[in-house]
Write a protein that holds these residues in place. Structure first.
Motif, short mmCIF file in Angstrom:
data_model
loop_
_atom_site.label_atom_id
_atom_site.label_comp_id
_atom_site.label_asym_id
_atom_site.label_seq_id
_atom_site.Cartn_x
_atom_site.Cartn_y
_atom_site.Cartn_z
N MET A 282 0.85 -1.19 0.00
CA MET A 282 0.00 0.00 0.00
C MET A 282 0.89 1.24 0.00
O MET A 282 1.39 1.67 1.03
CB MET A 282 -0.86 -0.06 1.27
CG MET A 282 -1.53 1.21 1.65
SD MET A 282 -2.65 0.88 3.01
CE MET A 282 -2.98 2.51 3.54
N LEU A 283 1.14 1.72 -1.22
CA LEU A 283 1.96 2.92 -1.33
C LEU A 283 1.06 4.08 -1.70
O LEU A 283 0.61 4.18 -2.84
CB LEU A 283 3.04 2.72 -2.39
CG LEU A 283 4.23 1.86 -1.96
CD1 LEU A 283 5.09 1.49 -3.15
CD2 LEU A 283 5.07 2.57 -0.92
N VAL A 284 0.79 4.94 -0.73
CA VAL A 284 -0.14 6.04 -0.97
C VAL A 284 0.62 7.31 -1.36
O VAL A 284 0.35 7.93 -2.38
CB VAL A 284 -1.01 6.30 0.28
CG1 VAL A 284 -1.99 7.43 0.00
CG2 VAL A 284 -1.73 5.02 0.68
N ASN A 285 1.61 7.65 -0.55
CA ASN A 285 2.32 8.90 -0.79
C ASN A 285 3.47 8.70 -1.78
O ASN A 285 4.63 8.90 -1.45
CB ASN A 285 2.82 9.46 0.54
CG ASN A 285 1.69 9.99 1.37
OD1 ASN A 285 1.11 11.01 1.03
ND2 ASN A 285 1.34 9.28 2.43
N ALA B 230 5.06 -1.97 4.45
CA ALA B 230 5.24 -3.06 5.40
C ALA B 230 4.18 -3.02 6.50
O ALA B 230 3.68 -4.05 6.93
CB ALA B 230 6.63 -3.01 6.02
N LEU B 231 3.84 -1.80 6.95
CA LEU B 231 2.84 -1.69 8.02
C LEU B 231 1.42 -1.68 7.48
O LEU B 231 0.47 -1.77 8.25
CB LEU B 231 3.08 -0.41 8.84
CG LEU B 231 4.42 -0.27 9.54
CD1 LEU B 231 4.46 0.99 10.37
CD2 LEU B 231 4.68 -1.49 10.43
N GLN B 232 1.28 -1.53 6.14
CA GLN B 232 -0.05 -1.46 5.53
C GLN B 232 -0.88 -0.34 6.14
O GLN B 232 -2.05 -0.52 6.47
CB GLN B 232 -0.80 -2.79 5.71
CG GLN B 232 -0.13 -3.98 5.08
CD GLN B 232 -0.26 -3.96 3.56
OE1 GLN B 232 -1.25 -3.52 3.02
NE2 GLN B 232 0.75 -4.44 2.88
N ILE C 116 7.07 7.40 15.15
CA ILE C 116 5.64 7.65 15.39
C ILE C 116 4.79 6.66 14.61
O ILE C 116 3.83 6.08 15.13
CB ILE C 116 5.28 9.11 14.99
CG1 ILE C 116 5.92 10.07 15.98
CG2 ILE C 116 3.77 9.30 14.95
CD1 ILE C 116 5.91 11.52 15.53
N ASN C 117 5.15 6.43 13.35
CA ASN C 117 4.36 5.50 12.53
C ASN C 117 4.38 4.08 13.11
O ASN C 117 3.37 3.39 13.10
CB ASN C 117 4.87 5.49 11.09
CG ASN C 117 4.27 6.62 10.29
OD1 ASN C 117 3.15 6.52 9.80
ND2 ASN C 117 4.98 7.73 10.21
N LEU C 118 5.55 3.69 13.63
CA LEU C 118 5.62 2.36 14.24
C LEU C 118 4.73 2.31 15.49
O LEU C 118 4.04 1.32 15.74
CB LEU C 118 7.07 2.03 14.59
CG LEU C 118 7.30 0.65 15.21
CD1 LEU C 118 6.80 -0.45 14.27
CD2 LEU C 118 8.77 0.42 15.53
N ARG C 119 4.76 3.41 16.24
CA ARG C 119 3.96 3.46 17.47
C ARG C 119 2.46 3.37 17.14
O ARG C 119 1.72 2.64 17.79
CB ARG C 119 4.26 4.78 18.19
CG ARG C 119 3.65 4.86 19.56
CD ARG C 119 4.33 5.93 20.37
NE ARG C 119 5.75 5.63 20.55
CZ ARG C 119 6.48 6.11 21.54
NH1 ARG C 119 5.93 6.90 22.43
NH2 ARG C 119 7.74 5.79 21.65
N MET D 56 10.28 -2.94 8.61
CA MET D 56 10.05 -1.76 9.44
C MET D 56 10.92 -1.79 10.69
O MET D 56 11.43 -0.76 11.13
CB MET D 56 8.57 -1.67 9.82
CG MET D 56 8.19 -0.36 10.47
SD MET D 56 8.49 1.04 9.35
CE MET D 56 8.04 2.41 10.40
N PHE D 57 11.08 -2.99 11.25
CA PHE D 57 11.94 -3.11 12.43
C PHE D 57 13.35 -2.61 12.11
O PHE D 57 13.95 -1.82 12.85
CB PHE D 57 11.99 -4.57 12.89
CG PHE D 57 12.80 -4.79 14.13
CD1 PHE D 57 12.30 -4.44 15.38
CD2 PHE D 57 14.09 -5.32 14.05
CE1 PHE D 57 13.06 -4.63 16.53
CE2 PHE D 57 14.84 -5.50 15.19
CZ PHE D 57 14.33 -5.16 16.43
#
Lengths: 540, 271
Positions: free
Chosen positions: A1-4, A77-79, A147-150, A165-166
């Motif tokens: 999911m690549l939006v930006n 990766a985080l979708q 922040i995105n991971l959180r 992502m890790f």
């Protein structure tokens, strides 16, 4: 999911545009100080070019690649959509403004201090402020990754963080902390002098601060490459990651041991105690560990792909690999260059052996082979892999890609091997001119010429790379599907908290920085009489 | 398991991670601070603490070794690119009056007829440093030293500003311009010699380095030889001594002849 996609493409295009300019300058430098070029009689122009080449290749280009790739990883990766898109654009524009601000004084010949700054040499204050803006822009990225991971964790409590992502967040934390050294040097020491508030500078302390940044920055450059090894290559060649845990352990090891080792850059400096140099030397040896783990895991992953394709025998499976796949080719080239570069690095990190190659062309050969070779060739591979997903258009010319990767590999070997060799013979680095008519260095003329030819092969390959990407922007539209990362042989269902979070390893990284840098920095900062008058570039 | 349980000894990853890191740090510290210092038989330590301090880089002054007597004074002048950068008209005027006693050697217009340096238009920082060094004894000359020894700080600053203010005039005996020799534009990288021109003009100018165009050939040669023999030693960090020692006599000749043949009006103005 690549939006930006626009955000990610902007980072990549800016990265590759400045890379193209800096690569051209690099080739010119190789040529002008080789026996085939006619000397300009003005070393200042050479150092001006060298400063621009180093500043772009060291700070701007890899930072932009890591940022663009980081945003892509976060979304795919985080979708989940990227949180803080406006901030991401702000970071991007800070880098644009910082780069322009730094390049103008360089072009005017007011900041020919090389990207390592070299105090007491002091350039125009806007050069340093530009570099600071680039770093601040990248820190916005660090914050956004965290922040995105959180946000994702809140939505998926207890779930294993996707490996890509890790690793990406580990890389961003490493960068955040390692950039602090250069930031301290710039803000506390150099900028006050460059702004005219002070006329003296503690060059020894400045070098120690810079060594804080100078080695771990290499591992920050390396992170996208290692992420590509683990999460892109196995998928692209039809295999699986041999071990997800091994990958996580490699990345946390980089976080812990990449930082407290920078003083091997100051082995010849009198202001640092021998005991600290030894500790840093020993910890540098430990960095081989995550690299060896990675080489093992990736070779095993590749073998899986080969056996799935019908490869047999002890080594016979190697033939079954998809060698026409640019990703396979890039990985193989990257590993060969990493192997040679790493072997050379063993000399640099050894407290005793370093003396024989200190300040010689060997060092420049070494970091070009590792960074320009092993790392950047995977940046190309990342771009090739990601491009169809960013543009919605297929990259058709696979053959041209293979040629480009071959040329980069050959060019880098031809450039850096003779470069190492003349270093062993004692040719000093950072010299604008060599009189090859002098019997003492006449025998090195052939090696330096070869090296310069390699530089032009690299330039040709770099131009091809940009052409391939530019043509990809105009190819017919296709749906490339969602962007995926490689799966592990055993996909993790649960991951121990230590391998699913970064806190413990960040704490160890900071702790080791305090033990390994604390005393040397305090000692120099508190000693009086250690400052010398600044030497202003371009001033009478 | 939550993050709160991460930093406890119950967590094996915490125990192992921190344990191994601490163990490696301890072993390398013992090796670096105790074992290796004592492995150097040519260094004597009073005890373990002494060895640790030495390896940590603690600045030490050994009690039983006295600093060697400095046979000759070294330059103590600190120059920055802002030294004397904006002189007043009064300072230049006072300098002009003082300079009358310099004219016998350095010429009434600052151009010498006696193989002394031409001072007209020389950088102020250069004259300032040399006068200070003559006064302190860091540089000595039978003729010059007695003139400098009674100058005040103010007089030195005024003289420097005055001479820097004068227009650069052609040398008294101009010679045909010579082409640039290698030593001036390339230096000799393999012998660690930077190009003369990278500090003294032709390529670039560095703070404290005089421009040399149109200076007396005999004077420049004599100074290079004095630097090479160590007779002159007021260069900061031995920069000129190191260069002059590595130069061949032919290079000294060539550099002196080249600079003497150049018109001084090509020299870059101070900004």
């Amino acid at each position: 999911m690549l939006v930006n996609r626009k955000l990610i493409l902007a980072h990549f295009w800016l990265a590759f545009a400045v890379f193209g300019i800096a690569l051209t300058l690099g080739a010119w430098q190789m040529f002008i100080r080789s026996p085939i070029g006619t000397w300009l009689s003005n070393p200042e122009l050479y150092y001006r070019s060298l400063t621009a080449h180093g500043t772009v290749m060291g700070y701007v280009f890899p930072t932009l690649v890591a940022m663009g790739f980081g945003y892509a990883i976060s979304e795919s990766a985080l979708q989940q959509r990227l949180v803080g898109v406006r901030w991401a654009w702000a970071g991007f524009w800070l880098i644009v403004i910082g780069s322009v601000m730094a390049v103008i004084p360089i072009a005017l010949g007011r900041a020919s201090v090389l990207y390592t700054f070299y105090p007491p040499l002091i350039g125009n204050v806007f050069y340093y402020l530009g570099v600071v803006l680039v770093v601040v822009g990248s820190w916005i990225w660090v914050a956004l990754m965290s922040i995105n991971l959180r946000v994702w964790r809140k939505a998926n409590p207890g779930a294993p963080v996707p490996l890509a992502m890790f690793a990406n967040v580990a890389g961003s934390y490493l960068w955040a902390w390692t950039a602090v050294g250069a930031a301290l040097e710039l803000l506390l020491q150099i900028i006050p002098v460059a702004a005219g508030l002070k006329a003296t500078i503690d060059a020894g302390l400045a070098r120690v601060f810079f060594s804080w940044t100078l080695h771990a920055i290499v591992y920050f450059w390396l992170m996208p490459t290692y992420i590509a090894y683990y999460t892109i290559v196995p998928r692209a060649i039809g295999g699986r990651v041999y071990s997800d845990s091994m990958a996580r352990i490699s990345f946390i090891l980089f976080l812990v041991v990449a930082m407290p080792i920078g003083m091997h850059h100051t082995f010849a400096d009198p202001q640092v105690g021998a005991g600290f140099k030894f500790i840093h030397s020993a910890f540098t040896a430990l960095v081989a560990l995550p690299t060896l783990l990675t080489v093992f895991t990736i070779c095993a992953s590749v073998e899986i792909a080969a056996r799935v394709r019908g490869g047999r025998g002890m080594f016979g499976w190697i033939r079954a690999l998809p060698w026409d796949n640019p990703m396979m080719l890039a990985l193989a080239f990257s590993f060969v260059m990493l192997g040679f570069g790493g072997a050379g690095g063993l000399i640099n990190m050894s407290y005793q052996l370093d003396a024989s190659i200190h300040n010689t062309q060997w060092i420049t050969g070494h970091f070009h082979l590792i960074f320009g070779g092993a790392i950047v060739i995977m940046y190309f591979a990342i771009a090739y892999d990601l491009w169809p997903h960013l543009t919605g258009r297929e990259l058709i010319d696979v053959r041209l890609m293979r040629t480009q990767l071959w040329l980069w590999f050959i060019g880098m070997i031809v450039t850096t091997f003779p470069w190492h060799w003349v270093g062993i013979l004692g040719m000093p680095r950072r010299m604008a001119y060599f009189d090859f008519g002098d019997p003492a260095i006449a025998p090195q003329a052939l090696s330096v010429t070869l090296s310069a030819i390699g530089g032009f092969v690299l330039l040709a390959s770099g131009i091809m790379f940009i052409v391939i990407l530019a043509r990809g922007m105009r190819a017919p539209q296709t749906d490339a599907g969602p962007y995926r990362f490689a799966l592990a042989v055993h996909e993790p269902k649960t991951v121990p908290v230590a391998l699913n979070t970064h806190a413990l390893w960040v704490a160890l990284m900071i702790g080791l920085t305090l033990t390994n840098y604390g005393y040397p920095i305090l000692n120099l900062a508190l000693s009086s009489g250690t400052s010398v008058p600044a030497v202003y570039v371009g001033a009478q | 398991m939550s993050t709160r349980d991460l930093f406890t000894l119950r967590n094996s990853h915490f125990r192992i991670g921190v344990g191994i890191t601490a163990a490696i740090l301890t072993v390398t510290a013992i090796a670096g601070f105790i074992v290796l210092p004592f492995a150097q038989p040519w260094v004597q330590f009073a005890g373990v603490w002494d060895a640790i301090c030495s390896a940590a880089g603690v600045p030490q002054r050994s009690a039983n070794v006295t600093a060697p007597e400095q046979a000759k004074r070294l330059s103590e002048v600190v120059l920055t690119s802002n030294t004397l950068s904006r002189p007043s008209q009064e300072a230049i005027g006072r300098g002009a009056t003082l300079a009358q006693r310099c004219a016998i050697c350095h010429g009434p217009t600052g151009v010498s007829r006696a193989d002394s340096p031409n001072l007209a238009g020389q950088y102020a920082a250069v004259i300032y440093k040399e006068l200070h060094d003559f006064r302190s004894g860091a540089r000595t000359n039978a003729v010059m030293s007695p003139f400098a020894v009674n100058l005040t700080d103010q007089e030195i600053a005024d003289l420097s500003n005055y001479y820097a203010y004068l227009p650069r005039l052609p040398a008294y005996h101009p010679t045909p311009q010579l082409p640039k020799p290698n030593i001036v534009i390339y230096g000799a990288p393999m012998r660690g010699i930077a190009p003369c021109g990278s500090c003294h003009g032709s390529l670039d100018n560095k703070t404290g380095s005089p421009w040399l165009e149109g200076q007396s050939e005999a004077y420049m040669k004599a100074q290079l030889q004095a630097f090479a023999s160590g007779e002159r030693r007021n260069d900061i960090s031995q920069q000129m001594r190191n260069i002059a020692r590595a130069m061949t006599p032919q290079e000294i000749e060539a550099a002196a002849a080249y600079y003497a043949s150049q018109p001084p009006d090509v020299v870059k103005a101070v900004d």
